[in-house]
Structure formats: structure tokens, C-alpha cells
Design a protein around this motif. Structure first.
Motif, PDB file in Angstrom:
ATOM      1  N   GLU A  14      -2.224  -0.474  -3.192  1.00 19.98           N
ATOM      2  CA  GLU A  14      -1.677  -0.984  -2.165  1.00 19.98           C
ATOM      3  C   GLU A  14      -0.506  -1.331  -1.645  1.00 19.98           C
ATOM      4  O   GLU A  14       0.245  -1.430  -1.089  1.00 19.98           O
ATOM      5  CB  GLU A  14      -3.012  -1.502  -2.391  1.00 19.98           C
ATOM      6  CG  GLU A  14      -2.875  -1.138  -0.546  1.00 19.98           C
ATOM      7  CD  GLU A  14      -4.527  -2.088   0.027  1.00 19.98           C
ATOM      8  OE1 GLU A  14      -4.623  -1.537   1.685  1.00 19.98           O
ATOM      9  OE2 GLU A  14      -4.793  -2.537  -0.633  1.00 19.98           O
ATOM     10  N   LYS A  15      -0.101  -2.958  -2.906  1.00 15.66           N
ATOM     11  CA  LYS A  15       1.018  -3.947  -2.417  1.00 15.66           C
ATOM     12  C   LYS A  15       2.347  -2.976  -2.156  1.00 15.66           C
ATOM     13  O   LYS A  15       3.326  -3.787  -1.682  1.00 15.66           O
ATOM     14  CB  LYS A  15       0.680  -5.050  -3.106  1.00 15.66           C
ATOM     15  CG  LYS A  15      -0.754  -5.484  -3.039  1.00 15.66           C
ATOM     16  CD  LYS A  15      -0.214  -7.426  -3.570  1.00 15.66           C
ATOM     17  CE  LYS A  15      -2.457  -7.967  -3.459  1.00 15.66           C
ATOM     18  NZ  LYS A  15      -2.090  -9.470  -3.843  1.00 15.66           N
ATOM     19  N   ALA A  16       2.118  -2.307  -3.629  1.00 13.49           N
ATOM     20  CA  ALA A  16       3.648  -2.248  -3.685  1.00 13.49           C
ATOM     21  C   ALA A  16       4.037  -0.834  -3.260  1.00 13.49           C
ATOM     22  O   ALA A  16       4.939  -0.656  -2.057  1.00 13.49           O
ATOM     23  CB  ALA A  16       3.225  -1.085  -5.101  1.00 13.49           C
ATOM     24  N   THR A  17       2.757   0.021  -2.043  1.00 11.81           N
ATOM     25  CA  THR A  17       3.012   0.969  -0.976  1.00 11.81           C
ATOM     26  C   THR A  17       4.152   0.068   0.351  1.00 11.81           C
ATOM     27  O   THR A  17       4.541   0.841   1.217  1.00 11.81           O
ATOM     28  CB  THR A  17       2.171   0.871  -0.601  1.00 11.81           C
ATOM     29  OG1 THR A  17       1.283   2.293  -2.175  1.00 11.81           O
ATOM     30  CG2 THR A  17       2.119   2.344   0.180  1.00 11.81           C
ATOM     31  N   VAL A  18       2.435  -0.124   0.538  1.00 11.90           N
ATOM     32  CA  VAL A  18       3.573  -1.435   1.573  1.00 11.90           C
ATOM     33  C   VAL A  18       4.355  -1.718   1.502  1.00 11.90           C
ATOM     34  O   VAL A  18       6.077  -2.071   2.522  1.00 11.90           O
ATOM     35  CB  VAL A  18       2.674  -2.786   1.909  1.00 11.90           C
ATOM     36  CG1 VAL A  18       3.054  -3.824   3.502  1.00 11.90           C
ATOM     37  CG2 VAL A  18       1.637  -1.723   2.332  1.00 11.90           C
ATOM     38  N   ALA A  19       5.172  -2.468   0.059  1.00  8.84           N
ATOM     39  CA  ALA A  19       7.109  -2.931   0.637  1.00  8.84           C
ATOM     40  C   ALA A  19       7.472  -1.820   0.785  1.00  8.84           C
ATOM     41  O   ALA A  19       8.536  -1.678   0.352  1.00  8.84           O
ATOM     42  CB  ALA A  19       6.566  -3.710  -1.112  1.00  8.84           C
ATOM     43  N   LYS A  22       8.006  -1.058   3.618  1.00  4.93           N
ATOM     44  CA  LYS A  22       9.222  -2.118   4.274  1.00  4.93           C
ATOM     45  C   LYS A  22      10.013  -2.265   4.244  1.00  4.93           C
ATOM     46  O   LYS A  22      10.941  -2.609   4.350  1.00  4.93           O
ATOM     47  CB  LYS A  22       7.720  -2.864   4.715  1.00  4.93           C
ATOM     48  CG  LYS A  22       6.698  -2.918   5.542  1.00  4.93           C
ATOM     49  CD  LYS A  22       6.369  -4.313   5.174  1.00  4.93           C
ATOM     50  CE  LYS A  22       5.346  -4.860   6.541  1.00  4.93           C
ATOM     51  NZ  LYS A  22       4.705  -5.935   6.555  1.00  4.93           N
ATOM     52  N   ALA A  23      10.644  -1.032   2.413  1.00  9.45           N
ATOM     53  CA  ALA A  23      11.676  -1.088   2.272  1.00  9.45           C
ATOM     54  C   ALA A  23      11.967  -2.741   1.444  1.00  9.45           C
ATOM     55  O   ALA A  23      12.969  -3.035   1.396  1.00  9.45           O
ATOM     56  CB  ALA A  23      13.006  -0.551   2.763  1.00  9.45           C
ATOM     57  N   ASN A  24      10.742  -3.675   1.035  1.00  8.32           N
ATOM     58  CA  ASN A  24      10.600  -4.706   1.091  1.00  8.32           C
ATOM     59  C   ASN A  24      10.713  -4.901  -0.549  1.00  8.32           C
ATOM     60  O   ASN A  24      10.097  -5.775  -1.648  1.00  8.32           O
ATOM     61  CB  ASN A  24       9.890  -5.387   2.076  1.00  8.32           C
ATOM     62  CG  ASN A  24       9.470  -7.133   1.255  1.00  8.32           C
ATOM     63  OD1 ASN A  24      11.084  -7.929   0.723  1.00  8.32           O
ATOM     64  ND2 ASN A  24       8.509  -7.489   1.170  1.00  8.32           N
ATOM     65  N   ASP A  26      13.332  -4.755  -4.555  1.00  8.54           N
ATOM     66  CA  ASP A  26      14.103  -5.049  -4.873  1.00  8.54           C
ATOM     67  C   ASP A  26      15.502  -3.344  -5.148  1.00  8.54           C
ATOM     68  O   ASP A  26      16.807  -3.716  -5.295  1.00  8.54           O
ATOM     69  CB  ASP A  26      14.859  -5.871  -6.139  1.00  8.54           C
ATOM     70  CG  ASP A  26      14.356  -7.216  -5.840  1.00  8.54           C
ATOM     71  OD1 ASP A  26      14.429  -7.177  -4.959  1.00  8.54           O
ATOM     72  OD2 ASP A  26      13.737  -7.380  -6.566  1.00  8.54           O
ATOM     73  N   ASP A  27      14.425  -2.797  -6.013  1.00 14.79           N
ATOM     74  CA  ASP A  27      15.239  -1.261  -5.969  1.00 14.79           C
ATOM     75  C   ASP A  27      13.800  -0.638  -5.099  1.00 14.79           C
ATOM     76  O   ASP A  27      13.201   0.016  -6.796  1.00 14.79           O
ATOM     77  CB  ASP A  27      15.657  -1.678  -7.539  1.00 14.79           C
ATOM     78  CG  ASP A  27      15.698  -0.249  -7.992  1.00 14.79           C
ATOM     79  OD1 ASP A  27      16.498   1.193  -7.046  1.00 14.79           O
ATOM     80  OD2 ASP A  27      16.835   0.768  -9.204  1.00 14.79           O
ATOM     81  N   CYS A  28      13.900   0.297  -4.612  1.00 13.54           N
ATOM     82  CA  CYS A  28      13.034   0.534  -4.375  1.00 13.54           C
ATOM     83  C   CYS A  28      12.208   2.393  -4.985  1.00 13.54           C
ATOM     84  O   CYS A  28      11.496   2.832  -5.160  1.00 13.54           O
ATOM     85  CB  CYS A  28      12.440   0.935  -2.565  1.00 13.54           C
ATOM     86  SG  CYS A  28      12.470  -0.266  -1.346  1.00 13.54           S
ATOM     87  N   LYS A  29      13.929   2.399  -5.353  1.00 15.73           N
ATOM     88  CA  LYS A  29      14.446   3.844  -5.952  1.00 15.73           C
ATOM     89  C   LYS A  29      12.737   3.931  -7.416  1.00 15.73           C
ATOM     90  O   LYS A  29      12.533   5.171  -7.854  1.00 15.73           O
ATOM     91  CB  LYS A  29      15.266   4.008  -6.053  1.00 15.73           C
ATOM     92  CG  LYS A  29      15.095   5.810  -6.368  1.00 15.73           C
ATOM     93  CD  LYS A  29      16.960   6.206  -6.577  1.00 15.73           C
ATOM     94  CE  LYS A  29      16.433   7.755  -6.513  1.00 15.73           C
ATOM     95  NZ  LYS A  29      18.104   8.386  -6.775  1.00 15.73           N
ATOM     96  N   THR A  30      14.247   2.852  -8.011  1.00 12.98           N
ATOM     97  CA  THR A  30      13.314   2.197  -9.271  1.00 12.98           C
ATOM     98  C   THR A  30      11.414   2.186  -9.425  1.00 12.98           C
ATOM     99  O   THR A  30      10.860   2.636  -9.736  1.00 12.98           O
ATOM    100  CB  THR A  30      14.272   1.436  -9.569  1.00 12.98           C
ATOM    101  OG1 THR A  30      15.346   1.493  -9.765  1.00 12.98           O
ATOM    102  CG2 THR A  30      13.231   1.019 -11.247  1.00 12.98           C
ATOM    103  N   THR A  31      11.182   1.933  -8.170  1.00  9.55           N
ATOM    104  CA  THR A  31       9.769   1.532  -8.059  1.00  9.55           C
ATOM    105  C   THR A  31       8.875   2.453  -7.548  1.00  9.55           C
ATOM    106  O   THR A  31       8.034   2.485  -8.078  1.00  9.55           O
ATOM    107  CB  THR A  31       9.747   0.289  -6.541  1.00  9.55           C
ATOM    108  OG1 THR A  31       9.884  -1.305  -7.275  1.00  9.55           O
ATOM    109  CG2 THR A  31       8.105  -0.531  -6.657  1.00  9.55           C
ATOM    110  N   VAL A  32       9.179   3.861  -7.096  1.00  8.09           N
ATOM    111  CA  VAL A  32       8.365   4.769  -6.847  1.00  8.09           C
ATOM    112  C   VAL A  32       8.429   5.518  -7.766  1.00  8.09           C
ATOM    113  O   VAL A  32       7.516   5.779  -8.311  1.00  8.09           O
ATOM    114  CB  VAL A  32       9.172   5.206  -4.984  1.00  8.09           C
ATOM    115  CG1 VAL A  32       8.545   6.671  -4.948  1.00  8.09           C
ATOM    116  CG2 VAL A  32       8.756   4.438  -4.144  1.00  8.09           C
ATOM    117  N   SER A  33       9.543   5.135  -9.137  1.00  5.30           N
ATOM    118  CA  SER A  33       9.360   6.184 -10.266  1.00  5.30           C
ATOM    119  C   SER A  33       9.123   6.049 -11.100  1.00  5.30           C
ATOM    120  O   SER A  33       7.955   6.439 -11.487  1.00  5.30           O
ATOM    121  CB  SER A  33      11.017   6.038 -10.811  1.00  5.30           C
ATOM    122  OG  SER A  33      10.873   6.641 -12.065  1.00  5.30           O
TER     123      SER A  33
END
Length: 128
Positions: A14-19, A22-24, A26-33
Motif C-alpha cells: 500500500e505504501k509502495a503504491t502511494v509512492a 505520487k512519483a515519490n 528514487d526509481d519508480c520504474k524499478t520499484t514497479v518492476s
């Protein structure tokens, strides 16, 4: 989830989704992956008996990555396997919309039809 700490995993998701939204990060593309890889591994672990928490995890992931066509299908199939027709309908319907946006006419038609079949099977007029 591997340590049967699904509640904590869901809180993290849930916290990751919010981040991500919000594009909050460091590397959202890697986080999503990484998020996707986590869900896929969880799915493999619960293949024969998926939990409601896995469906919730997919919901969080799909809030962060709403255009992930494959994940929408997987989430719908899991919800359907759990006899959660309303959730399966929503995921199949979203998959049809995403397929249409991505120019996949055959897939859009296929998953729109599946969504309608799922809706019809519930007898819930609100889903039709």
C-alpha cells in the motif's frame, strides 16, 4: 508473504503504491518492476489455493501499474478461482479497456465477453 506475514506485506504494498502514484520514489520504474516480480512469485506460491490477500496485493499493484494487461488477467483469474465474481468482473473489464487502449482489438473483445459472462453468472444486475 513467504514468512506468512501477509498483513505486513500488504502494508508495504500500500505504501509502495502511494509512492509510485505520487512519483515519490528514487526509481519508480524499478520499484514497479520489483513489485510485479513480488506479486508473480506470491502467485506461484499460492497457485492452487490463492488467498484473498493475493487478490488485494494485485489490487495494490494494479493501482500502481494500471496498464499491466497481463496482471489484470491474472488478477481476474485468481478472483474467479476464489469465486469472487464481482472482483473478477472488474479486473476482466479493466483488461478489456486496457487492451482496447493498446490496440489489441481481439483481446479487448475476448475479455469484454468474459467480463459479461462473469457478470451474468452472478445474477447481479449491477454488474451487467
Amino acid at each position: 508473504y513467504d514468512l506468512n506475514q501477509t498483513a505486513q506485506a500488504l502494508q508495504f504494498m500500500e505504501k509502495a503504491t502511494v509512492a509510485i502514484k505520487k512519483a515519490n520514489c528514487d526509481d519508480c520504474k524499478t520499484t514497479v518492476s520489483n513489485f510485479r516480480a513480488f506479486i508473480v512469485n506470491w502467485n506461484k506460491k499460492e497457485k492452487s489455493e490463492p488467498s484473498n490477500n493475493l487478490v488485494r496485493a494485485y489490487s495494490f499493484y494494479l493501482d500502481a501499474a494500471p496498464e499491466d494487461f497481463e496482471a489484470l488477467i491474472w488478477a481476474a483469474q485468481i478472483a474467479q478461482q476464489r469465486n469472487d465474481s464481482a472482483t473478477a468482473f472488474r479486473f476482466y473489464d479493466r483488461a478489456a479497456v486496457v487492451a482496447h487502449k493498446q490496440g489489441k482489438a481481439a483481446e479487448a473483445e475476448k475479455f469484454s465477453s468474459i467480463a459479461m459472462e462473469v457478470a451474468d453468472s452472478t445474477g447481479n444486475d449491477g454488474l451487467r
